[in-house]
Design an enzyme around this catalytic site. Sequence first.
Site, PDB file in Angstrom:
ATOM      1  N   TYR A 266     -24.747 -48.754   9.518  1.00 17.12           N
ATOM      2  CA  TYR A 266     -24.721 -48.891   8.058  1.00 17.12           C
ATOM      3  C   TYR A 266     -23.288 -48.844   7.528  1.00 17.12           C
ATOM      4  CZ  TYR A 266     -25.398 -47.948   3.105  1.00 17.12           C
ATOM      5  OH  TYR A 266     -25.332 -48.011   1.732  1.00 17.12           O
TER       6      TYR A 266
ATOM      7  N   SER B 165     -20.416 -49.684  -0.638  1.00 15.54           N
ATOM      8  CA  SER B 165     -20.689 -48.238  -0.660  1.00 15.54           C
ATOM      9  C   SER B 165     -19.369 -47.503  -0.437  1.00 15.54           C
ATOM     10  CB  SER B 165     -21.660 -47.905   0.483  1.00 15.54           C
ATOM     11  OG  SER B 165     -21.724 -46.510   0.697  1.00 15.54           O
TER      12      SER B 165
HETATM   13  N1  LIG Z   1     -28.716 -45.058  -2.851  1.00 12.50           N
HETATM   14  C1  LIG Z   1     -27.527 -44.777  -2.380  1.00 12.50           C
HETATM   15  O1  LIG Z   1     -27.174 -43.599  -2.182  1.00 12.50           O
HETATM   16  C2  LIG Z   1     -26.563 -45.908  -2.108  1.00 12.50           C
HETATM   17  C3  LIG Z   1     -25.204 -45.582  -1.983  1.00 12.50           C
HETATM   18  C4  LIG Z   1     -24.288 -46.602  -1.740  1.00 12.50           C
HETATM   19  C5  LIG Z   1     -24.739 -47.905  -1.624  1.00 12.50           C
HETATM   20  N2  LIG Z   1     -26.056 -48.195  -1.733  1.00 12.50           N
HETATM   21  C6  LIG Z   1     -26.460 -49.601  -1.582  1.00 12.50           C
HETATM   22  O2  LIG Z   1     -27.117 -50.000  -2.768  1.00 12.50           O
HETATM   23  C7  LIG Z   1     -27.974 -51.095  -2.471  1.00 12.50           C
HETATM   24  C8  LIG Z   1     -29.324 -50.849  -3.125  1.00 12.50           C
HETATM   25  O3  LIG Z   1     -29.901 -49.715  -2.518  1.00 12.50           O
HETATM   26  P1  LIG Z   1     -30.780 -48.659  -3.320  1.00 12.50           P
HETATM   27  O4  LIG Z   1     -30.119 -47.359  -3.178  1.00 12.50           O
HETATM   28  O5  LIG Z   1     -31.118 -49.167  -4.659  1.00 12.50           O
HETATM   29  O6  LIG Z   1     -32.058 -48.634  -2.349  1.00 12.50           O
HETATM   30  P2  LIG Z   1     -33.605 -48.969  -2.606  1.00 12.50           P
HETATM   31  O7  LIG Z   1     -34.102 -48.233  -3.807  1.00 12.50           O
HETATM   32  O8  LIG Z   1     -34.269 -48.728  -1.293  1.00 12.50           O
HETATM   33  O9  LIG Z   1     -33.617 -50.500  -2.944  1.00 12.50           O
HETATM   34  C9  LIG Z   1     -33.405 -51.482  -1.944  1.00 12.50           C
HETATM   35  C10 LIG Z   1     -33.828 -52.822  -2.499  1.00 12.50           C
HETATM   36  O10 LIG Z   1     -33.639 -53.814  -1.484  1.00 12.50           O
HETATM   37  C11 LIG Z   1     -34.833 -54.563  -1.327  1.00 12.50           C
HETATM   38  N3  LIG Z   1     -34.981 -55.049   0.028  1.00 12.50           N
HETATM   39  C12 LIG Z   1     -34.951 -54.302   1.171  1.00 12.50           C
HETATM   40  N4  LIG Z   1     -35.177 -55.083   2.243  1.00 12.50           N
HETATM   41  C13 LIG Z   1     -35.379 -56.342   1.763  1.00 12.50           C
HETATM   42  C14 LIG Z   1     -35.649 -57.601   2.374  1.00 12.50           C
HETATM   43  N5  LIG Z   1     -35.780 -57.722   3.704  1.00 12.50           N
HETATM   44  N6  LIG Z   1     -35.813 -58.679   1.581  1.00 12.50           N
HETATM   45  C15 LIG Z   1     -35.691 -58.573   0.235  1.00 12.50           C
HETATM   46  N7  LIG Z   1     -35.412 -57.428  -0.400  1.00 12.50           N
HETATM   47  C16 LIG Z   1     -35.253 -56.323   0.360  1.00 12.50           C
HETATM   48  C17 LIG Z   1     -35.942 -53.578  -1.718  1.00 12.50           C
HETATM   49  O11 LIG Z   1     -37.077 -54.276  -2.199  1.00 12.50           O
HETATM   50  P3  LIG Z   1     -38.453 -54.502  -1.397  1.00 12.50           P
HETATM   51  O12 LIG Z   1     -38.713 -53.265  -0.586  1.00 12.50           O
HETATM   52  O13 LIG Z   1     -39.431 -54.736  -2.503  1.00 12.50           O
HETATM   53  O14 LIG Z   1     -38.193 -55.714  -0.576  1.00 12.50           O
HETATM   54  C18 LIG Z   1     -35.294 -52.836  -2.888  1.00 12.50           C
HETATM   55  O15 LIG Z   1     -35.453 -53.561  -4.082  1.00 12.50           O
HETATM   56  C19 LIG Z   1     -28.014 -51.211  -0.952  1.00 12.50           C
HETATM   57  O16 LIG Z   1     -27.184 -52.259  -0.532  1.00 12.50           O
HETATM   58  C20 LIG Z   1     -27.475 -49.869  -0.491  1.00 12.50           C
HETATM   59  O17 LIG Z   1     -26.875 -49.953   0.767  1.00 12.50           O
HETATM   60  C21 LIG Z   1     -26.975 -47.218  -1.987  1.00 12.50           C
END
Ligand SMILES: NC(=O)c1ccc[n+]([C@@H]2O[C@H](COP(=O)([O-])OP(=O)(O)OC[C@H]3O[C@@H](n4cnc5c(N)ncnc54)[C@H](OP(=O)(O)O)[C@@H]3O)[C@@H](O)[C@H]2O)c1
Length: 262
Positions: A153, A140
């Site tokens: 985080y 991130s």
């Molecule tokens: N969105 C942002 O603004 C942003 C910015 C920078 C970085 N990121 C990073 O991008 C990555 C993806 O995040 P996102 O934004 O796409 O969020 P998201 O839509 O909440 O997706 C998170 C994913 O992780 C899975 N997950 C969560 N806990 C889990 C567990 N215990 N076991 C297996 N799977 C799990 C969830 O699936 P289930 O709930 O089905 O398990 C979901 O598919 C993360 O590492 C986040 O830190 C996001």
Amino acid sequence: MSDNKTAIVTGASDGIGLELARIFARKGHHVTLVARRGDRLEALAAEIVAAGGEAPLVVALDLCAEGAAERLEAALADAGRSAEFLVNNAGFGLIGRVAELDPNEQLACVDLNIRTLTGLTLRFLPAIVAARGGILNVASVASFMPGPGFAVYYASKAYVRSFSEALAEELKGAGVRVTALCPGPVRTGFQARAGFDYKGEMMAMRPALLPASEVARQGYEALAAGRRVIVPGLVNKFFVLAGRLAPRAFLMPLLARAQRAR
Ligand SMILES: NC(=O)c1ccc[n+]([C@@H]2O[C@H](COP(=O)([O-])OP(=O)(O)OC[C@H]3O[C@@H](n4cnc5c(N)ncnc54)[C@H](OP(=O)(O)O)[C@@H]3O)[C@@H](O)[C@H]2O)c1
């Protein structure tokens, strides 16, 4: 038809991971979809097949549960697949002050963002090295600075980027690419899980926001090109640069105020 190789994508049920799985499949890779919500993974698998892709391997599991990595490895072995790419995308954050957030939830964040990512990397590294494949770790912009009001985080993502860059250097002679994808804000399930939304700060955030599909595209292309770090979006690149140059004493209160406004 691909060979017996696969690209494992964690957190493929939503957000950036779902888009990363789509792009790997579009580029002709067999994909292994991992997350807890199996129904969403099955729907994505059906979509990939309907688009002409090879049928994905769906592994519905909680990556933080005891023995999860072993179960994933066994599922691959049962399907006759070995890892060529690993996309460590599953992750979450919690907004709030360290002293006020639930300690167990904060430890769960460390477990998923750091321990699971490292454990999967170590487990699948021999196969990835043998295949001269690659690892895409989702960090991130938070990885570039401390985050008062989002501390665990931000620190977890600093680990992800540091680990990725060091691993990339160690593996440069082995033909294995390692990339840290460092997105800025992306509208996904992330915000609700973290305990905020973008309503209050919409105008301020808008220039930095990118769609998950664009972030995934840039992540995939950076991995393919062997780039070690990719920050999608000009505004986010500027934010990272400013964060590197600004004195901490100036930056920390600003960041703390920004988190409190969410
Ligand atoms: N969105 C942002 O603004 C942003 C910015 C920078 C970085 N990121 C990073 O991008 C990555 C993806 O995040 P996102 O934004 O796409 O969020 P998201 O839509 O909440 O997706 C998170 C994913 O992780 C899975 N997950 C969560 N806990 C889990 C567990 N215990 N076991 C297996 N799977 C799990 C969830 O699936 P289930 O709930 O089905 O398990 C979901 O598919 C993360 O590492 C986040 O830190 C996001």
